[in-house]
Design a protein around this motif. Structure first.
Motif, PDB file in Angstrom:
ATOM      1  N   SER A  34      40.164  42.918  24.071  1.00 11.84           N
ATOM      2  CA  SER A  34      39.213  43.798  24.759  1.00 11.84           C
ATOM      3  C   SER A  34      38.627  43.083  25.966  1.00 11.84           C
ATOM      4  N   PHE A  35      38.191  43.872  26.952  1.00 11.66           N
ATOM      5  CA  PHE A  35      37.692  43.276  28.189  1.00 11.66           C
ATOM      6  C   PHE A  35      36.505  42.348  27.957  1.00 11.66           C
ATOM      7  N   PRO A  36      35.551  42.684  27.055  1.00  7.78           N
ATOM      8  CA  PRO A  36      34.440  41.741  26.841  1.00  7.78           C
ATOM      9  C   PRO A  36      34.898  40.349  26.425  1.00  7.78           C
ATOM     10  N   GLU A  37      35.972  40.272  25.630  1.00 10.84           N
ATOM     11  CA  GLU A  37      36.481  38.964  25.214  1.00 10.84           C
ATOM     12  C   GLU A  37      37.020  38.164  26.395  1.00 10.84           C
ATOM     13  N   LEU A  38      37.544  38.885  27.392  1.00 13.08           N
ATOM     14  CA  LEU A  38      38.149  38.233  28.543  1.00 13.08           C
ATOM     15  C   LEU A  38      37.178  38.047  29.702  1.00 13.08           C
ATOM     16  N   LEU A  39      36.004  38.622  29.597  1.00 16.85           N
ATOM     17  CA  LEU A  39      35.102  38.672  30.740  1.00 16.85           C
ATOM     18  C   LEU A  39      34.728  37.280  31.245  1.00 16.85           C
ATOM     19  N   ALA A  40      34.304  36.397  30.336  1.00 20.35           N
ATOM     20  CA  ALA A  40      33.853  35.075  30.774  1.00 20.35           C
ATOM     21  C   ALA A  40      34.996  34.263  31.397  1.00 20.35           C
ATOM     22  N   PRO A  41      36.156  34.119  30.726  1.00 22.50           N
ATOM     23  CA  PRO A  41      37.232  33.356  31.383  1.00 22.50           C
ATOM     24  C   PRO A  41      37.759  34.036  32.640  1.00 22.50           C
ATOM     25  N   ALA A  42      37.759  35.386  32.680  1.00 22.95           N
ATOM     26  CA  ALA A  42      38.241  36.095  33.861  1.00 22.95           C
ATOM     27  C   ALA A  42      37.295  35.881  35.049  1.00 22.95           C
ATOM     28  N   ARG A  43      35.999  35.925  34.797  1.00 24.55           N
ATOM     29  CA  ARG A  43      35.040  35.676  35.878  1.00 24.55           C
ATOM     30  C   ARG A  43      35.164  34.241  36.389  1.00 24.55           C
ATOM     31  N   PHE A  44      35.383  33.304  35.473  1.00 23.40           N
ATOM     32  CA  PHE A  44      35.560  31.913  35.889  1.00 23.40           C
ATOM     33  C   PHE A  44      36.823  31.779  36.748  1.00 23.40           C
ATOM     34  N   ALA A  45      37.917  32.432  36.331  1.00 21.94           N
ATOM     35  CA  ALA A  45      39.144  32.394  37.116  1.00 21.94           C
ATOM     36  C   ALA A  45      38.930  32.990  38.496  1.00 21.94           C
ATOM     37  N   THR A  60      37.988  40.633  44.735  1.00 24.76           N
ATOM     38  CA  THR A  60      37.342  41.202  43.552  1.00 24.76           C
ATOM     39  C   THR A  60      38.376  41.338  42.442  1.00 24.76           C
ATOM     40  N   LEU A  61      37.882  41.350  41.214  1.00 24.82           N
ATOM     41  CA  LEU A  61      38.748  41.398  40.045  1.00 24.82           C
ATOM     42  C   LEU A  61      39.163  42.825  39.743  1.00 24.82           C
ATOM     43  N   GLY A  62      40.468  43.025  39.528  1.00 25.68           N
ATOM     44  CA  GLY A  62      40.979  44.337  39.157  1.00 25.68           C
ATOM     45  C   GLY A  62      41.298  44.391  37.679  1.00 25.68           C
ATOM     46  N   ALA A  63      42.498  44.807  37.322  1.00 26.56           N
ATOM     47  CA  ALA A  63      42.911  44.907  35.921  1.00 26.56           C
ATOM     48  C   ALA A  63      43.139  43.515  35.336  1.00 26.56           C
ATOM     49  N   VAL A  64      42.775  43.360  34.067  1.00 23.79           N
ATOM     50  CA  VAL A  64      42.938  42.087  33.378  1.00 23.79           C
ATOM     51  C   VAL A  64      43.541  42.345  32.000  1.00 23.79           C
ATOM     52  N   THR A  82      44.925  41.388  38.376  1.00 23.07           N
ATOM     53  CA  THR A  82      45.098  41.763  39.779  1.00 23.07           C
ATOM     54  C   THR A  82      43.830  41.384  40.533  1.00 23.07           C
ATOM     55  N   MET A  83      44.023  40.863  41.735  1.00 20.84           N
ATOM     56  CA  MET A  83      42.915  40.495  42.613  1.00 20.84           C
ATOM     57  C   MET A  83      43.011  41.341  43.884  1.00 20.84           C
ATOM     58  N   GLU A  84      41.923  41.984  44.226  1.00 12.77           N
ATOM     59  CA  GLU A  84      41.896  42.822  45.421  1.00 12.77           C
ATOM     60  C   GLU A  84      41.204  42.049  46.541  1.00 12.77           C
ATOM     61  N   GLU A  85      41.970  41.708  47.565  1.00 13.97           N
ATOM     62  CA  GLU A  85      41.408  40.965  48.685  1.00 13.97           C
ATOM     63  C   GLU A  85      40.988  41.924  49.786  1.00 13.97           C
ATOM     64  N   PRO A  86      39.878  41.641  50.482  1.00 12.38           N
ATOM     65  CA  PRO A  86      39.430  42.529  51.563  1.00 12.38           C
ATOM     66  C   PRO A  86      40.411  42.499  52.721  1.00 12.38           C
ATOM     67  N   PRO A  87      40.461  43.561  53.513  1.00 16.41           N
ATOM     68  CA  PRO A  87      41.371  43.581  54.662  1.00 16.41           C
ATOM     69  C   PRO A  87      40.971  42.536  55.700  1.00 16.41           C
ATOM     70  N   CYS A  88      41.977  42.097  56.462  1.00 14.29           N
ATOM     71  CA  CYS A  88      41.735  41.119  57.527  1.00 14.29           C
ATOM     72  C   CYS A  88      41.594  41.870  58.847  1.00 14.29           C
ATOM     73  N   ASN A  89      40.396  41.894  59.407  1.00 15.18           N
ATOM     74  CA  ASN A  89      40.154  42.591  60.671  1.00 15.18           C
ATOM     75  C   ASN A  89      39.617  41.664  61.759  1.00 15.18           C
ATOM     76  N   ASP A  90      39.612  40.368  61.482  1.00 12.37           N
ATOM     77  CA  ASP A  90      39.097  39.399  62.441  1.00 12.37           C
ATOM     78  C   ASP A  90      40.219  38.984  63.394  1.00 12.37           C
ATOM     79  N   ILE A 102      46.652  43.495  47.445  1.00 12.18           N
ATOM     80  CA  ILE A 102      46.577  43.290  46.007  1.00 12.18           C
ATOM     81  C   ILE A 102      47.401  42.058  45.652  1.00 12.18           C
ATOM     82  N   MET A 103      46.796  41.157  44.896  1.00 11.89           N
ATOM     83  CA  MET A 103      47.489  39.959  44.421  1.00 11.89           C
ATOM     84  C   MET A 103      47.679  40.062  42.915  1.00 11.89           C
TER      85      MET A 103
END
Length: 459
Positions: A34-45, A60-64, A82-90, A102-103
């Motif tokens: 379940s996501f709560p079990e993965l929350l702490a290690p996922a946030r650390f990652a 930002t964190l997507g599906a885990v 999955t990691m969602e990276e912001p667009p590059c507009n610079d 998406i990574m």
């Protein structure tokens, strides 16, 4: 299941995501933590992924999804996310504005006594080069799967390649589940082969081989020889140097000193094949007869080495001397696994008097080879799992001479298109490489080819 989750579950080659453990050994329910079990290690990652980034560039964190294993007093989490990276507009950073990226990532996070440690991070983009493989439907990639349609977003191209691979190398699997797992490994290996290809400085081509459905760890465990880098063998005498320069090219195959390419099978016995190949050449040059000699005798009777778990040429030479010689392949047939020693001194056809260690100077090695015959050497087998043909020349950091793990036989040298090469007889059968041979760049110490050169002595 959503297409992205199918991509994670069945086609990890779309990004460098580690393949799960064997399906018959893995706890499938563990991937549904379940996501709560993965929350702490996922946030650390996620924090580790974003380390050093400015606020506007953090993902930002997507599906885990994940599984966990108890390790001592802690827990080891294997995460796919999955990691969602912001667009590059610079305009100072990116050439063109791009949409959100998406990574796909895999992480190994150790949690112990309330603290987290990131052990592994492996990420890759889901981009056009990858998603082009998952835009069609394929519902019958193996006869055994015809009854169970595959997901809508499955890779037609990758599955077709896998079917051709199975046909070419006569592969069968125990179940539909294992076939899917091997397909996932195969797909990821195609990405690995492409990366190795891009980093090679020679003319080598990498791609599908008979080892393409094996994980890197499986390949190393079954076919390579870790003892070459972990242990030192007996001390050998230093060979007398050759006083004249090496000829521009040389090939002992053309002079009758090399037997046919052999196949060590699923056994880490390369050391035995390297040594017997050398002794075959020495006997031919000194006695005029080319005999195919028994590697199985060394597996069974050489108690200083470890049979399919690896060995060293230096100790193999000593074993041959102590045993009283080598039998032929016909008299002592290769089985590819250790068995009771069945050596008979009466049947021995070949003996050696001593062994010598050669210079690490490649010009001197070439001169010695041209005068005295094929040479036993050890190399780092980086990229060889996917080698097809051409002259390999990996970057030195990728093919360190300090991490040699495979013993082979130098049989000649020369130049192709002004690229100097060593001609190397391997022991993985004639259906690998260039009819069983590997060509490696000469003159740069590539993959440690010059670090463990040796030969038997036959008087």
């Amino acid at each position: 299941m959503a297409p992205l989750l199918w991509l994670l579950a069945l086609l990890p080659a779309a990004a460098p995501v580690p393949v799960p453990a064997e399906p018959w050994a893995d706890n499938e329910q563990a991937w549904n933590l379940s996501f709560p079990e993965l929350l702490a290690p996922a946030r650390f990652a996620l924090d580790m992924y974003n380390y050093g980034r400015s606020a506007g560039s953090k993902a930002t964190l997507g599906a885990v999804r994940g599984r966990v294993r108890q390790v001592g007093l802690g827990s080891l989490f294997f995460l796919q996310a999955t990691m969602e990276e912001p667009p590059c507009n610079d305009p100072q950073v990116c050439l063109l504005p791009e949409s959100k990226k998406i990574m796909l990532c895999s992480f190994e996070v150790l949690e112990e006594l309330g603290k987290h440690v990131l052990l592994k991070k492996d990420c890759g983009p889901v981009n056009a080069k990858i998603t082009e493989y998952v835009n069609e439907t394929f519902r019958s990639f193996l006869p055994m799967m015809n009854k169970d349609p595959l997901p809508r977003d499955f890779s037609v191209k990758m599955v077709t390649l896998f079917k051709d691979f199975m046909t070419t190398y006569n592969r069968t699997y125990r179940s539909r589940k294992e076939a899917q797992w091997r397909l996932a490994i195969f797909a990821r290996n195609m990405i690995r082969a492409q990366k190795i290809q891009a980093l090679d400085r020679g003319t080598a081509h990498y791609g599908i081989t008979k080892f393409s459905d094996l994980t890197e760890k499986e390949f190393q465990t079954i076919y390579l020889n870790p003892l070459l880098q972990k242990e030192t063998g007996g001390k050998m005498s230093i060979a007398n140097p050759i006083k004249h320069l090496a000829p521009p090219e040389w090939d002992w195959r053309k002079k009758g000193a090399v037997t046919e390419v052999k196949d060590q099978g699923m056994c880490g016995s390369c050391w035995a094949f390297s040594v017997t190949g050398n002794v075959e050449g020495q006997w031919f040059l000194n006695r005029g007869t080319l005999l195919s000699l028994s590697e199985q005798e060394l597996l069974d009777c050489d108690k200083m080495d470890k049979a399919c778990l690896g060995g060293l040429p230096s100790t193999a030479y000593t074993a041959i001397k102590n045993l009283g010689g080598l039998e032929t392949e016909d008299d002592y047939r290769y089985e590819g696994h250790v068995q009771a020693c069945n050596f008979s001194a009466e049947r021995a056809k070949v003996y050696i008097n001593d062994s010598v260690e050669l210079s690490q100077n490649e010009n001197k090695i070439a001169a010695w080879l041209a005068q005295n015959g094929p040479i036993s050497v050890a190399i780092n087998a980086f990229g060889m799992q996917f080698y097809r043909h051409g002259i390999a020349h990996p970057f030195r950091p990728l093919c360190s001479p300090w991490l040699i793990d495979h013993a082979v036989l130098l049989v000649g040298y020369g130049n192709r298109s002004n690229i100097p090469f060593w001609a190397i007889k391997n022991s993985w059968g004639s259906d690998w490489g260039e009819e069983g041979y590997y060509y490696l760049h000469r003159g740069s110490g590539a993959c440690g080819v010059n670090t463990m050169a040796s030969s038997a002595v036959v008087n």
